[in-house]
Design a protein around this motif. Structure first.
Motif, mmCIF file in Angstrom:
data_model
loop_
_atom_site.group_PDB
_atom_site.id
_atom_site.type_symbol
_atom_site.label_atom_id
_atom_site.label_comp_id
_atom_site.label_asym_id
_atom_site.label_seq_id
_atom_site.Cartn_x
_atom_site.Cartn_y
_atom_site.Cartn_z
ATOM 1 N N UNK A 6 92.063 16.645 72.493
ATOM 2 C CA UNK A 6 91.962 15.346 73.154
ATOM 3 C C UNK A 6 91.114 14.441 72.278
ATOM 4 N N UNK A 7 91.741 13.421 71.736
ATOM 5 C CA UNK A 7 91.072 12.470 70.854
ATOM 6 C C UNK A 7 90.875 11.173 71.645
ATOM 7 N N UNK A 8 89.651 10.943 72.088
ATOM 8 C CA UNK A 8 89.351 9.781 72.926
ATOM 9 C C UNK A 8 88.802 8.664 72.058
ATOM 10 N N UNK A 9 89.565 7.577 71.951
ATOM 11 C CA UNK A 9 89.145 6.452 71.107
ATOM 12 C C UNK A 9 88.462 5.356 71.906
ATOM 13 N N UNK A 10 88.827 5.235 73.172
ATOM 14 C CA UNK A 10 88.295 4.162 74.004
ATOM 15 C C UNK A 10 89.395 3.621 74.898
ATOM 16 N N UNK A 60 91.273 1.509 59.649
ATOM 17 C CA UNK A 60 90.215 2.517 59.514
ATOM 18 C C UNK A 60 90.221 3.473 60.710
ATOM 19 N N UNK A 61 90.483 2.947 61.893
ATOM 20 C CA UNK A 61 90.559 3.811 63.081
ATOM 21 C C UNK A 61 91.801 4.695 63.030
ATOM 22 N N UNK A 66 94.038 10.165 62.098
ATOM 23 C CA UNK A 66 94.839 11.039 61.243
ATOM 24 C C UNK A 66 94.009 12.187 60.681
ATOM 25 N N UNK A 67 92.756 11.917 60.318
ATOM 26 C CA UNK A 67 91.885 12.981 59.812
ATOM 27 C C UNK A 67 91.665 14.041 60.885
ATOM 28 N N UNK A 68 91.385 13.592 62.114
ATOM 29 C CA UNK A 68 91.144 14.547 63.201
ATOM 30 C C UNK A 68 92.403 15.358 63.495
ATOM 31 N N UNK A 69 93.558 14.710 63.470
ATOM 32 C CA UNK A 69 94.813 15.417 63.731
ATOM 33 C C UNK A 69 95.109 16.414 62.623
ATOM 34 N N UNK A 70 94.898 16.027 61.376
ATOM 35 C CA UNK A 70 95.131 16.939 60.255
ATOM 36 C C UNK A 70 94.240 18.175 60.344
ATOM 37 N N UNK A 71 92.971 17.959 60.670
ATOM 38 C CA UNK A 71 92.041 19.086 60.793
ATOM 39 C C UNK A 71 92.497 20.036 61.899
ATOM 40 N N UNK A 83 100.407 24.147 70.315
ATOM 41 C CA UNK A 83 99.307 23.231 70.057
ATOM 42 C C UNK A 83 99.818 21.791 70.065
ATOM 43 N N UNK A 84 98.981 20.893 70.553
ATOM 44 C CA UNK A 84 99.358 19.492 70.590
ATOM 45 C C UNK A 84 98.141 18.601 70.718
ATOM 46 N N UNK A 85 98.367 17.297 70.543
ATOM 47 C CA UNK A 85 97.288 16.311 70.507
ATOM 48 C C UNK A 85 97.539 15.234 71.549
#
Length: 294
Positions: A6-10, A60-61, A66-71, A83-85
């Motif tokens: 879970x990638x919470x950006x806002x 930049x965001x 993308x960095x978090x998803x790649x990791x 697995x999923x995002x």
């Protein structure tokens, strides 16, 4: 056990009332996700700090996402299909992020679900339903970037936000298939913008904007027409000649461009403007950004 990032950006989904109106609040989305996640799923949280109102989202965001998803994808490489995002995001620029991620992640063998809401969590609106929809869909959905919103799962590559108030805020315009295989893509520091033709637009105003840009999406009329103005054609041609890429899309939501259908559009193609076909402005901008970043 399923693995979910879970990638919470806002965005509105994680906001709370404050003295100046709704503002990002820490912990709301994380707590709701833990409460709503399926029992057989392991949740990994990645929270932007500070949280970002989607009106401020930019390349930049996108790169940080993308960095978090790649990791995460690397960590789950031996777990195909499990697995999923999920990315929680504000609705104002959801279509831009959807197009950007759909193109940057083309070929990634993992589902990525965007999710947001028109009302914050805890206000008896659409937030809980949208988040639950994403949490359920990300386990079983196909690879690709999609939006979970208002009871529907739709392709993110061609999102259009068509309503600023109602829960049924988005639709998706079909786009050309995105090519794989997956490779690392990032958005470089480039100057791009979406510009719009309108009756009476001075050619000098367009020329001035193009002079500041490395590339532009130009929203033209109908199936691909523009006012018959030699100064406008010269402004476009001069920008293209100096290396500014200009990609035309229609101001209509659907139907796209058909070069050659009308003589009134000939000046665009003579000047070297590219044909964006059925692309939304957001998709065309993402395409230019990706191509100028390679």
């Amino acid at each position: 056990m399923a693995e979910i990032l879970l990638l919470h950006t806002g965005g509105t989904i994680g906001m709370a009332p404050g003295p100046d109106g709704l503002a990002p609040a820490k912990g709301l989305v994380e707590a709701a996700a833990r409460r709503l996640a399926p029992a057989d799923a392991r949740l990994t949280l990645h929270v932007f700090d500070p949280l970002v109102d989607s009106s401020a989202i930019g390349p930049d965001h996108w790169n940080a996402m993308l960095e978090a998803i790649d990791t995460f994808a690397t960590r789950c490489a031996d777990m195909p299909g499990r697995a999923g995002v999920i990315i929680t995001h504000g609705t104002d620029t959801m279509a831009f992020t959807g197009a950007a991620l759909a193109q940057a992640l083309a070929g990634l063998p993992m589902p990525v679900l965007l999710c947001g809401s028109m009302q914050p969590l805890g206000m008896k609106g659409d937030a809980e339903g949208n988040l639950k929809l994403a949490l359920d869909a990300v386990r079983d959905g196909p690879a690709g970037v999609r939006l979970a919103f208002n009871g529907a799962i739709m392709a993110a590559a061609g999102l259009v936000k068509h309503n600023s108030q109602e829960a049924d805020a988005f639709r998706s315009v079909p786009q050309a298939p995105l090519a794989g295989p997956y490779r690392r893509r990032r958005f470089a520091d480039r100057r791009l913008a979406v510009l719009t033709l309108s009756p009476g637009l001075p050619a000098g105003a367009l020329a001035g904007a193009l002079a500041e840009l490395d590339g532009a999406v130009l929203r033209v009329y109908g199936a691909g027409t523009a006012m018959d103005d030699p100064k406008l054609e010269a402004a476009l041609a001069q920008a293209v000649q100096r290396g500014c890429r200009i990609r035309a899309v229609s101001q209509c939501e659907e139907g796209g461009l058909s070069p050659g259908s009308y003589a009134a559009g000939a000046l665009l193609w003579r000047a070297g403007v590219e044909n964006g076909g059925p692309e939304t402005p957001e998709a065309a901008l993402a395409r230019l950004w990706i191509e100028l970043s390679d």
